[in-house]
Motif scaffolding. Structure first.
Motif, PDB file in Angstrom:
ATOM      1  N   TRP A 118      42.313  33.285  45.040  1.00 13.58           N
ATOM      2  CA  TRP A 118      42.041  34.278  44.013  1.00 13.58           C
ATOM      3  C   TRP A 118      41.397  33.709  42.770  1.00 13.58           C
TER       4      TRP A 118
ATOM      5  N   GLN B  49      36.782  34.161  34.884  1.00 16.13           N
ATOM      6  CA  GLN B  49      38.169  33.701  34.743  1.00 16.13           C
ATOM      7  C   GLN B  49      38.884  34.470  33.633  1.00 16.13           C
TER       8      GLN B  49
ATOM      9  N   GLN C  16      32.115  33.354  40.095  1.00 21.79           N
ATOM     10  CA  GLN C  16      33.568  33.258  40.200  1.00 21.79           C
ATOM     11  C   GLN C  16      34.102  32.076  39.405  1.00 21.79           C
TER      12      GLN C  16
ATOM     13  N   LEU D  38      37.953  34.893  47.472  1.00 21.90           N
ATOM     14  CA  LEU D  38      39.072  35.685  46.984  1.00 21.90           C
ATOM     15  C   LEU D  38      40.282  35.587  47.891  1.00 21.90           C
TER      16      LEU D  38
ATOM     17  N   ARG E  74      38.683  45.081  30.168  1.00 22.41           N
ATOM     18  CA  ARG E  74      38.088  44.408  31.328  1.00 22.41           C
ATOM     19  C   ARG E  74      36.801  45.035  31.819  1.00 22.41           C
TER      20      ARG E  74
ATOM     21  N   TYR F 219      43.422  40.694  33.546  1.00 18.46           N
ATOM     22  CA  TYR F 219      44.009  41.531  34.596  1.00 18.46           C
ATOM     23  C   TYR F 219      45.439  41.079  34.878  1.00 18.46           C
ATOM     24  N   ARG F 220      45.621  39.786  35.090  1.00 14.84           N
ATOM     25  CA  ARG F 220      46.956  39.265  35.410  1.00 14.84           C
ATOM     26  C   ARG F 220      47.929  39.465  34.252  1.00 14.84           C
TER      27      ARG F 220
ATOM     28  N   GLU G 183      41.792  30.921  41.016  1.00 18.69           N
ATOM     29  CA  GLU G 183      42.488  30.145  40.007  1.00 18.69           C
ATOM     30  C   GLU G 183      41.807  28.787  39.859  1.00 18.69           C
TER      31      GLU G 183
ATOM     32  N   ARG H 258      39.785  37.933  35.042  1.00 17.86           N
ATOM     33  CA  ARG H 258      40.948  37.795  35.925  1.00 17.86           C
ATOM     34  C   ARG H 258      42.226  37.536  35.129  1.00 17.86           C
ATOM     35  N   SER H 259      42.115  36.730  34.094  1.00 19.93           N
ATOM     36  CA  SER H 259      43.281  36.416  33.270  1.00 19.93           C
ATOM     37  C   SER H 259      43.792  37.666  32.551  1.00 19.93           C
TER      38      SER H 259
END
Length: 188
Positions: free
Chosen positions: A26, A67, A61, A22, A139, A73-74, A28, A70-71
């Motif tokens: 992060w 992914q 991860q 992380l 999420r 979240y972003r 990606e 995380r996507s």
């Protein structure tokens, strides 16, 4: 909570399998589905169990489900943060560059600056509510599923490791021959 002093307080623990992953990119992915930054090798003193756990965490991860979480979240956090910062900076800039606009009365002694200032508080609460609602609806369930899959994998791994150590360990003797003979004599 006690405050720690000395050298131990300043040290950062890097045995956490999420730490390297992380902290360095992060999670990606590049166009091929692999992380953009290489994962640092585990410390030489890491045990086999720790390296297996780290492999599980890194596998999760790299998974599509992680992914996607995380996507999501972003996609919420980046626009919301930018919108809030623009709104905050607009308030500060207006207060410093257009004092006559901010002093314009709205109702009685309440002026535009007071309404905008209260709007700052209101927008903070609304943003907090929107974030928690988005996390709950988009999420949390997937993140919990990922957490349980990691838990199941580590539990299964621990079960197999324990089972292997039991099968490879020589049988322990439960006393000497003299002790068994003495015990048999006492029973008669």
């Amino acid at each position: 909570m006690e405050k720690q002093e000395g050298r131990e307080a300043a040290e950062v623990r890097t045995d956490d399998p999420w730490y390297d992953a992380l902290a360095s990119g992060w999670g990606e992915l590049d166009g091929t589905g692999t992380p953009t930054t290489p994962v640092a090798p585990a410390p030489a003193a890491a045990t086999e169990h720790e390296s297996r756990a780290a492999e599980i965490y890194l596998e999760v991860q790299r998974s599509a489900a992680f992914q996607e979480v995380r996507s999501r979240y972003r996609r919420f956090v980046v626009p919301a943060t930018l919108a809030f910062l623009v709104w905050y900076l607009a308030y500060v800039v207006a207060a410093t560059t257009a004092p006559e606009l901010m002093a314009r009365p709205v109702a009685g002694a309440v002026n535009v600056a007071m309404v905008a200032g209260l709007g700052q508080f209101l927008s903070t609460f609304l943003l907090t509510w929107a974030y928690s609602r988005h996390a709950r609806l988009h999420r949390d369930r997937d993140a919990l599923d990922l957490r349980w899959s990691v838990f199941d994998r580590t539990r299964t791994q621990e079960h197999h490791r324990t089972r292997e150590s039991v099968h490879h360990r020589p049988r322990e003797q439960h006393g000497t021959q003299e002790q068994h003979t003495a015990w048999a004599g006492e029973r008669r």
